[in-house]
Motif scaffolding. Structure first.
Motif, PDB file in Angstrom:
ATOM      1  N   ARG A   6      -2.971   1.673 -12.229  1.00 17.28           N
ATOM      2  CA  ARG A   6      -1.710   1.316 -11.767  1.00 17.28           C
ATOM      3  C   ARG A   6      -0.997   2.924 -11.756  1.00 17.28           C
ATOM      4  N   MET A   7      -0.424   2.859 -10.599  1.00 17.00           N
ATOM      5  CA  MET A   7       0.219   4.619 -10.625  1.00 17.00           C
ATOM      6  C   MET A   7       1.637   4.320 -10.001  1.00 17.00           C
ATOM      7  N   SER A   8       2.509   5.537 -10.127  1.00 19.26           N
ATOM      8  CA  SER A   8       3.690   5.387  -9.190  1.00 19.26           C
ATOM      9  C   SER A   8       3.724   6.860  -8.867  1.00 19.26           C
ATOM     10  N   GLY A   9       4.181   7.310  -7.564  1.00 20.76           N
ATOM     11  CA  GLY A   9       4.225   8.468  -7.466  1.00 20.76           C
ATOM     12  C   GLY A   9       5.132   8.802  -6.126  1.00 20.76           C
ATOM     13  N   ILE A  10       5.493  10.065  -5.774  1.00 17.38           N
ATOM     14  CA  ILE A  10       6.091  10.391  -4.328  1.00 17.38           C
ATOM     15  C   ILE A  10       5.067  10.372  -3.132  1.00 17.38           C
ATOM     16  N   VAL A  11       5.489   9.904  -2.133  1.00 10.30           N
ATOM     17  CA  VAL A  11       4.676   9.640  -0.835  1.00 10.30           C
ATOM     18  C   VAL A  11       4.962  11.131   0.239  1.00 10.30           C
ATOM     19  N   ALA A  12       3.800  11.890   0.308  1.00 10.86           N
ATOM     20  CA  ALA A  12       3.792  12.919   1.278  1.00 10.86           C
ATOM     21  C   ALA A  12       3.423  12.371   2.707  1.00 10.86           C
ATOM     22  N   PRO A  13       4.209  12.577   3.634  1.00 10.15           N
ATOM     23  CA  PRO A  13       3.806  11.872   5.023  1.00 10.15           C
ATOM     24  C   PRO A  13       3.040  13.110   5.833  1.00 10.15           C
ATOM     25  N   LEU A  14       1.954  12.797   5.955  1.00  8.39           N
ATOM     26  CA  LEU A  14       1.282  13.828   7.038  1.00  8.39           C
ATOM     27  C   LEU A  14       0.969  13.066   8.257  1.00  8.39           C
ATOM     28  N   ASP A  15       1.531  13.254   9.091  1.00  8.64           N
ATOM     29  CA  ASP A  15       1.721  12.501  10.626  1.00  8.64           C
ATOM     30  C   ASP A  15       0.756  13.160  11.387  1.00  8.64           C
ATOM     31  N   ARG A  16      -0.669  12.831  11.143  1.00  5.19           N
ATOM     32  CA  ARG A  16      -1.569  13.074  12.092  1.00  5.19           C
ATOM     33  C   ARG A  16      -2.681  12.079  11.950  1.00  5.19           C
ATOM     34  N   PRO A 146      13.211  10.843   1.864  1.00  4.11           N
ATOM     35  CA  PRO A 146      12.148  11.938   1.202  1.00  4.11           C
ATOM     36  C   PRO A 146      12.241  11.638  -0.375  1.00  4.11           C
ATOM     37  N   GLY A 147      11.159  11.767  -0.881  1.00  5.60           N
ATOM     38  CA  GLY A 147      11.018  11.597  -2.526  1.00  5.60           C
ATOM     39  C   GLY A 147      10.691  10.276  -2.759  1.00  5.60           C
ATOM     40  N   LEU A 148      10.691   9.318  -1.957  1.00  2.87           N
ATOM     41  CA  LEU A 148      10.439   7.822  -2.068  1.00  2.87           C
ATOM     42  C   LEU A 148       8.969   7.721  -3.050  1.00  2.87           C
ATOM     43  N   GLU A 149       9.480   6.987  -3.783  1.00  4.50           N
ATOM     44  CA  GLU A 149       8.196   6.583  -4.756  1.00  4.50           C
ATOM     45  C   GLU A 149       7.728   5.147  -4.420  1.00  4.50           C
ATOM     46  N   LEU A 150       6.211   4.926  -4.308  1.00  2.47           N
ATOM     47  CA  LEU A 150       5.480   3.851  -4.246  1.00  2.47           C
ATOM     48  C   LEU A 150       4.760   3.593  -5.449  1.00  2.47           C
ATOM     49  N   THR A 151       4.482   2.374  -5.832  1.00  2.00           N
ATOM     50  CA  THR A 151       3.563   2.036  -6.902  1.00  2.00           C
ATOM     51  C   THR A 151       2.285   1.512  -6.297  1.00  2.00           C
ATOM     52  N   VAL A 152       1.362   2.006  -6.940  1.00  2.00           N
ATOM     53  CA  VAL A 152      -0.219   1.216  -6.426  1.00  2.00           C
ATOM     54  C   VAL A 152      -0.938   0.592  -7.458  1.00  2.00           C
ATOM     55  N   ASP A 153      -1.039  -0.791  -7.212  1.00  2.31           N
ATOM     56  CA  ASP A 153      -1.725  -1.263  -8.477  1.00  2.31           C
ATOM     57  C   ASP A 153      -2.968  -1.643  -7.868  1.00  2.31           C
ATOM     58  N   LEU A 154      -4.280  -1.452  -8.573  1.00 10.64           N
ATOM     59  CA  LEU A 154      -5.568  -1.727  -8.119  1.00 10.64           C
ATOM     60  C   LEU A 154      -6.058  -2.997  -8.600  1.00 10.64           C
ATOM     61  N   ALA A 155      -5.559  -3.497  -9.776  1.00  8.42           N
ATOM     62  CA  ALA A 155      -6.251  -4.733 -10.260  1.00  8.42           C
ATOM     63  C   ALA A 155      -5.470  -5.847  -9.467  1.00  8.42           C
ATOM     64  N   GLU A 156      -4.116  -5.642  -9.148  1.00 10.91           N
ATOM     65  CA  GLU A 156      -3.496  -6.604  -8.457  1.00 10.91           C
ATOM     66  C   GLU A 156      -3.810  -6.448  -6.452  1.00 10.91           C
ATOM     67  N   GLN A 157      -4.164  -5.168  -6.099  1.00 10.11           N
ATOM     68  CA  GLN A 157      -4.416  -4.765  -4.973  1.00 10.11           C
ATOM     69  C   GLN A 157      -3.223  -4.752  -4.220  1.00 10.11           C
ATOM     70  N   VAL A 158      -2.196  -4.008  -4.696  1.00 16.10           N
ATOM     71  CA  VAL A 158      -1.017  -4.105  -4.018  1.00 16.10           C
ATOM     72  C   VAL A 158      -0.240  -2.623  -4.160  1.00 16.10           C
ATOM     73  N   VAL A 159       0.210  -2.404  -2.936  1.00 10.47           N
ATOM     74  CA  VAL A 159       1.241  -1.292  -2.746  1.00 10.47           C
ATOM     75  C   VAL A 159       2.660  -1.895  -2.986  1.00 10.47           C
ATOM     76  N   GLU A 165       9.029  -4.921  -2.004  1.00 10.70           N
ATOM     77  CA  GLU A 165       8.262  -5.505  -1.038  1.00 10.70           C
ATOM     78  C   GLU A 165       6.592  -5.046  -1.553  1.00 10.70           C
ATOM     79  N   ARG A 166       5.826  -6.310  -1.433  1.00 11.87           N
ATOM     80  CA  ARG A 166       4.427  -5.997  -1.888  1.00 11.87           C
ATOM     81  C   ARG A 166       3.650  -5.845  -0.594  1.00 11.87           C
TER      82      ARG A 166
END
Ligand code: SF4
Lengths: 216, 467
Positions: A6-16, A146-159, A165-166
């Motif tokens: 599981r991790m949380s971090g800043i999201v970089a938008p690469l709009d391509r 900008p700077g929004l953080e998301l959490t990604v949990d692999l065991a639960e398979q959710v962002v 919101e999951r």
């Protein structure tokens, strides 16, 4: 391999869309015989205004201020958000090494190229496939904040979005298991060495020409 | 029960075991190795104290970094030199057969494998290179892998794989004069898009594929990956068997007879079901030129550069705008008014003997346009080069003002000294027109060998059928 849980971090938008592995790590950096050190040259052609080459001091180079990964806070991002068919083109695993070396642990996109997708799992980088509308919503959210953080949990398979919101995603159970535990594929496969030998024995009888690799 | 596709047959014959979620341990018959994607794999073996599982299943050659000019001086770029020397050293240490830089059989892995009969029908073939799909033209299951997987195959002779979905791309009818395998595959990619084949293994079939030579089928399968599919393949027929017969690594005697009998089954059963079928009319395919930075951005030579404003999908339109800006092209420009600075005939897509013959035919008796900075021909292997020289093709090219080079990847990806300068435009027979692929800022137009040759003579793209 480093496990991913599981991790949380800043999201970089690469709009391509169709971000290819040539763009992620240009070929001149493939001359390295190592697995590390590719991070400063991730997206080299987009990131710097001058032409890069192996062995250059990247801190002295002119950065492209318009490129998202050069802008704070995205220069500290650990989650990359992109459009469809991410990682297409060359099979170079260096592309994954460049992303992880930059600091990314997760790439979110509506679709990935097959080889890149496989390579990611071998290196503890989690590719998350989300439907196009959810990806679009994330782009809008990151633009608004900008700077929004998301959490990604692999065991639960959710962002998980900051508002709670999951967003669920699919992952093969075998790959998930290996990544959660940080397992070494080769060691795992060699536990089945007897089965591989039995297969070879059978095939040698059925199709002996497959086992005569030497030229005339 | 429905019949099996060719892909099903190849897959089923190679499954060693299957995990609960369907992940299979797939046996690999052949691995090709080149210098760029292998050093970290050998290093991994060394660190773990492992040895290759089956040495006779591996063949190595250096291709990406090798100079295509006089090799007696070695490799000038020290970083490239280290990589090629590292391959030599690894092959020595792990006792793997290698065609070194001085070997006449050296060349681009995907040209060398079939040429030697090292890759054969019915085999699983892998290489740390996305264009491994080329070998599928022989009725093999061939696909590119990453470096971790290269190490996995070296150590275990297997790969962990999920089965792909199956797609049939059928090209019916007959090709017009001057239309080649390259135009066929560019038209296919234009039709299904660069992500259209993602998650699929593609079988190419139909009358047009049957009419194509095995080398032409290699050109088509080579670019399966440009349509997003890891593997492309073509059913075995007499042409395949004739192609393989007598090659150095091909089976002989009794084994040959048994192999041919087994290979005769390598086609999809008439009642086989595909997850997706795409049908193209071969008679409508025209000589094709790419105008953008993705291999789906193509147009028939008689048309114009498209207008992003006319595209209804906003993401697509934005992609087109970025591509046109990079390519330095205005919407509406006739393709025939685009003038290349350099012409490159080579790469694993189009550097086999037939490709060189097709280009030479166009060039014969003409001279390259004086406006061109460079026109070069880079044969796919030492043996292709030798064959071409026996046929006098080298003189046709050099008399017309082309450079005649030593074999390798060369300007397909510009890891050696052959590259475009920023802003330069190239008519190229290679497979990728990505930004910077042929050199930073370089602009690539993908075409067939005949079309590349014609553009060199005319100084701009031109319909090879009109010559
Ligand atoms: S010729 Fe080009 S595409 Fe083919 S293997 Fe070499 S670099 Fe890759």
């Amino acid at each position: 391999m480093e496990p991913f849980k599981r991790m949380s971090g800043i999201v970089a938008p690469l709009d391509r869309s169709n971000v290819d592995t040539d763009a992620i790590i240009p070929k001149q950096f493939l001359k390295s015989v190592k697995r590390t050190g590719f991070g400063p040259n991730a997206f080299d052609d987009w990131r710097y205004l001058d032409a890069g080459g192996p062995g250059m001091d990247n801190s002295q180079r002119r950065k492209n201020p318009d490129f998202v990964l050069n802008q704070a806070p995205f220069d500290r991002a650990t989650i990359l958000l992109a459009r469809e068919n991410f990682g297409c083109g060359s099979s170079r695993e260096h592309a994954v090494w460049a992303l992880t070396d930059f600091g990314f642990r997760v790439v979110i996109a509506p679709s990935f190229a097959d080889i890149f997708f496989n390579n990611s799992f071998k290196n503890g980088l989690l590719p998350v496939v989300l439907p196009e509308d959810q990806v679009e919503a994330l782009f809008q959210a990151v633009r608004a904040e900008p700077g929004l953080e998301l959490t990604v949990d692999l065991a639960e398979q959710v962002v998980i979005r900051p508002d709670g919101e999951r967003l669920g995603f699919d992952v093969d159970s075998f790959r998930k298991h290996c990544l959660l535990e940080g397992l070494d594929d080769i060691g795992l496969t060699l536990q089945h060495a007897d089965e591989i030998r039995a297969y070879e024995k059978r095939r040698r009888e059925e199709a002996p020409w497959l086992f005569e690799g030497r030229g005339a | 029960m429905a019949g099996k596709t060719l892909y099903d047959k190849l897959w089923d014959a190679h499954v060693v075991r299957t995990e609960d979620d369907g992940t299979a341990l797939l046996y690999i018959d052949r691995q090709l190795v080149h210098e760029v994607t292998s050093p970290q794999a050998f290093e991994g073996l060394r660190l773990a104290g492992r040895q290759p599982w089956r040495r006779d299943a591996v063949l190595a050659t250096a291709d990406h970094n090798v100079p295509t000019t006089d090799r007696s001086k070695g490799i000038a770029d020290p970083v490239s030199r280290i990589q090629v020397e590292t391959l030599d050293r690894n092959c020595n240490e792990f006792r793997i057969q290698e065609f070194g830089m001085a070997d006449r059989r050296q060349g681009i892995v995907h040209v060398v494998g079939p040429e030697e009969g090292f890759t054969l029908p019915g085999m699983t073939v892998v290489c740390g290179d996305s264009h491994t799909s080329t070998h599928g033209a022989l009725g093999a299951l061939a696909f590119g892998i990453g470096t971790s997987e290269v190490e996995h195959v070296l150590a275990t002779q297997t790969l962990l794989q999920k089965k792909s979905r199956s797609m049939l791309v059928r090209v019916d009818g007959e090709l017009g004069k001057g239309v080649t395998a390259k135009d066929v595959v560019l038209a296919i990619i234009g039709e299904i898009g660069t992500a259209g084949g993602t998650g699929y293994a593609i079988e190419f079939g139909g009358d047009v594929l049957r009419q194509l030579s095995v080398e032409g089928r290699m050109t088509v399968c080579n670019m399966a990956i440009e349509a997003g599919a890891r593997a492309g393949m073509v059913a075995v027929d007499d042409k395949t068997i004739d192609y393989v017969r007598g090659r150095p690594f091909a089976p002989r005697g009794e084994h040959w007879e048994a192999a041919v009998e087994a290979w005769r089954d390598l086609h999809s059963d008439p009642d086989a079901r595909f997850d997706r079928t795409v049908v193209l009319d071969g008679s409508r395919i025209e000589p094709t030129v790419s105008w953008g930075t993705s291999p789906e951005m193509v147009a028939p030579v008689g048309e114009r550069v498209p207008d992003p404003d006319a595209e209804s999908d906003p993401v697509k339109a934005e992609g087109m705008r970025k591509a046109l800006a990079y390519m330095g092209l205005e919407p509406g420009t006739p393709i025939t008014e685009i003038r290349p600075d350099r012409v490159f005939i080579g790469s694993c897509t189009n550097s086999r003997i037939e490709d060189l013959r097709a280009a030479a035919e166009v060039v014969r008796g003409h001279h390259v346009d004086p406006g061109l900075k460079q026109a070069m021909v880079v044969p796919g292997s030492g043996l292709v080069k030798q064959q071409a020289e026996q046929e006098g093709l080298d003189r046709v090219f050099t008399e017309a003002g082309f450079e005649w080079r030593e074999p390798g990847c060369s300007m397909c990806l510009a890891m050696n000294a052959d590259r475009l300068e920023p802003g330069e435009r190239c008519a190229s027979t290679s497979n990728r027109n990505f930004e910077g692929r042929q050199g930073q800022g370089g602009r690539t137009h993908l075409v067939s060998p005949a079309m590349a040759a014609a553009s060199a003579i005319a100084g701009h793209f031109t319909d090879v059928r009109a010559l």
